[in-house]
Design a protein around this motif. Sequence first.
Motif, mmCIF file in Angstrom:
data_model
loop_
_atom_site.group_PDB
_atom_site.id
_atom_site.type_symbol
_atom_site.label_atom_id
_atom_site.label_comp_id
_atom_site.label_asym_id
_atom_site.label_seq_id
_atom_site.Cartn_x
_atom_site.Cartn_y
_atom_site.Cartn_z
ATOM 1 N N LYS A 86 0.819 -1.221 0.000
ATOM 2 C CA LYS A 86 0.000 0.000 0.000
ATOM 3 C C LYS A 86 0.852 1.271 0.000
ATOM 4 N N GLY A 87 2.006 1.198 0.642
ATOM 5 C CA GLY A 87 2.835 2.391 0.729
ATOM 6 C C GLY A 87 3.656 2.696 -0.505
ATOM 7 N N LEU A 88 3.658 1.807 -1.486
ATOM 8 C CA LEU A 88 4.445 2.033 -2.694
ATOM 9 C C LEU A 88 3.822 3.136 -3.547
ATOM 10 N N LYS A 89 4.653 4.044 -3.994
ATOM 11 C CA LYS A 89 4.181 5.156 -4.810
ATOM 12 C C LYS A 89 4.871 5.154 -6.171
ATOM 13 N N GLY A 90 4.110 5.535 -7.184
ATOM 14 C CA GLY A 90 4.687 5.727 -8.513
ATOM 15 C C GLY A 90 4.954 4.467 -9.302
ATOM 16 N N ILE A 91 4.543 3.312 -8.788
ATOM 17 C CA ILE A 91 4.741 2.052 -9.511
ATOM 18 C C ILE A 91 3.388 1.551 -10.005
ATOM 19 N N SER A 92 3.312 1.241 -11.272
ATOM 20 C CA SER A 92 2.063 0.784 -11.876
ATOM 21 C C SER A 92 1.548 -0.485 -11.201
ATOM 22 N N ALA A 93 0.227 -0.541 -11.040
ATOM 23 C CA ALA A 93 -0.398 -1.738 -10.462
ATOM 24 C C ALA A 93 -0.118 -2.964 -11.323
ATOM 25 N N TYR A 94 0.052 -2.761 -12.624
ATOM 26 C CA TYR A 94 0.341 -3.874 -13.532
ATOM 27 C C TYR A 94 1.732 -4.447 -13.265
ATOM 28 N N ILE A 95 2.693 -3.560 -12.988
ATOM 29 C CA ILE A 95 4.052 -4.003 -12.688
ATOM 30 C C ILE A 95 4.072 -4.755 -11.362
ATOM 31 N N ILE A 96 3.352 -4.238 -10.375
ATOM 32 C CA ILE A 96 3.276 -4.914 -9.079
ATOM 33 C C ILE A 96 2.697 -6.312 -9.250
ATOM 34 N N THR A 97 1.596 -6.408 -9.997
ATOM 35 C CA THR A 97 0.962 -7.709 -10.230
ATOM 36 C C THR A 97 1.884 -8.650 -10.991
ATOM 37 N N LEU A 98 2.602 -8.117 -11.975
ATOM 38 C CA LEU A 98 3.521 -8.930 -12.776
ATOM 39 C C LEU A 98 4.626 -9.523 -11.900
ATOM 40 N N VAL A 99 5.198 -8.704 -11.028
ATOM 41 C CA VAL A 99 6.249 -9.201 -10.131
ATOM 42 C C VAL A 99 5.681 -10.249 -9.179
ATOM 43 N N GLN A 100 4.493 -9.996 -8.653
ATOM 44 C CA GLN A 100 3.872 -10.951 -7.728
ATOM 45 C C GLN A 100 3.606 -12.289 -8.403
ATOM 46 N N LEU A 101 3.155 -12.253 -9.646
ATOM 47 C CA LEU A 101 2.922 -13.498 -10.386
ATOM 48 C C LEU A 101 4.238 -14.223 -10.652
ATOM 49 N N GLY A 102 5.286 -13.450 -10.972
ATOM 50 C CA GLY A 102 6.601 -14.048 -11.181
ATOM 51 C C GLY A 102 7.110 -14.727 -9.916
ATOM 52 N N VAL A 103 6.859 -14.099 -8.778
ATOM 53 C CA VAL A 103 7.223 -14.692 -7.489
ATOM 54 C C VAL A 103 6.478 -16.021 -7.307
ATOM 55 N N GLY A 104 5.212 -16.040 -7.705
ATOM 56 C CA GLY A 104 4.411 -17.254 -7.579
ATOM 57 C C GLY A 104 5.003 -18.414 -8.358
ATOM 58 N N VAL A 105 5.487 -18.134 -9.558
ATOM 59 C CA VAL A 105 6.098 -19.186 -10.386
ATOM 60 C C VAL A 105 7.314 -19.785 -9.683
ATOM 61 N N ILE A 106 8.156 -18.912 -9.132
ATOM 62 C CA ILE A 106 9.393 -19.373 -8.488
ATOM 63 C C ILE A 106 9.114 -20.091 -7.168
ATOM 64 N N VAL A 107 8.265 -19.489 -6.349
ATOM 65 C CA VAL A 107 8.013 -20.016 -5.005
ATOM 66 C C VAL A 107 7.234 -21.328 -5.045
ATOM 67 N N LEU A 108 6.288 -21.442 -5.980
ATOM 68 C CA LEU A 108 5.418 -22.618 -6.004
ATOM 69 C C LEU A 108 5.970 -23.775 -6.836
ATOM 70 N N TYR A 109 7.026 -23.520 -7.594
ATOM 71 C CA TYR A 109 7.596 -24.586 -8.418
ATOM 72 C C TYR A 109 7.942 -25.838 -7.607
ATOM 73 N N PRO A 110 8.590 -25.714 -6.439
ATOM 74 C CA PRO A 110 8.930 -26.928 -5.671
ATOM 75 C C PRO A 110 7.711 -27.680 -5.140
ATOM 76 N N PHE A 111 6.585 -26.985 -4.985
ATOM 77 C CA PHE A 111 5.388 -27.612 -4.428
ATOM 78 C C PHE A 111 4.487 -28.226 -5.500
ATOM 79 N N SER A 112 4.721 -27.882 -6.750
ATOM 80 C CA SER A 112 3.838 -28.315 -7.826
ATOM 81 C C SER A 112 4.206 -29.713 -8.314
#
Length: 301
Positions: free
Chosen positions: A175-201
């Motif tokens: 919430k405190g992040l300023k000046g960064i597009s919501a699309y970029i935030i979502t893109l990074v979060q999805l990328g994190v999901g790919v990396i973090v969940l790979y060992p569990f899949s």
Amino acid sequence: MNKSEEKIGILQLFCAMVMMGTVGLFVIESGQSAYNVVFYRCLLGVVFLVAYCLYSGHLKDHHLTLKSLLIIVISGIFLVFNWVMLFESFKIASISTSTVVYHAQPFFFMLIWAASYKERVSLNKILWMVVSFVGVSLVANIDFANFTLSSSYLKGIALALSAAVFWAISAVIVKGLKGISAYIITLVQLGVGVIVLYPFSELSGIADITVKQWGCLFILGAVHSCLTYIIMYSAYKKLSAPIIAVMTFIYPAVAIFVDYYFYDVALNHVQMIGVVLIMFSSYAVSQNFNFFWRKRVVNLN
């Protein structure tokens, strides 16, 4: 803002909420574990969101710093495990019950935000929170006479509540992040999901995934993780907070309908009272309604 833009925004947000309300259907029909579903959702979401960001120019002016990237990565971990718990809850409890219980998330956001920034939570908000959790207990369908509850069903409710907590933590972090597009935030979060969940899949069974199941996973990635967010963020720019607050209730309403139409799961009268309590209390908090129906509370901050 003119009326034409507002009408477009209302239509966009309506479509986004309807699409979000169908998430549970595609999760169930995919036939995959919650970890697999979220992994493929993130993987396909990254592909389509990168394409959109390249087309729209968001990648050129991302304004990311090492600090902000780290913040988004941490929020992404909480976000993807929020999805894992919610999707597992769909299978254990039901789409409608889990979605409604999940909508207690604004209260968890409020508590976590207040604890993080040492802000006082007003008595008014605490009372609305109590109403919401009375609603949660009714939706959970507890047999108060004998105080018995199916253990698996209880697990599903607990997962939905835990998912709401994880979503709230993720939202507070970014919430405190300023000046960064919501699309970029979502893109990074999805990328994190790919990396973090790979060992569990369980990717060894990829050859056994049917065409129908791939179709469901494709829709979860392309539609629910890309198109929905594009439309939703675009709508937010055109609409006032009260309109957004009201329209978010389309999401659980559609989920309840989907559960009934496709799986013949209907909430009973007591559960429907719980739905009303959760939805109304959430709206009341977002609009600063006074619990005792006196003059409306105006937040000047």
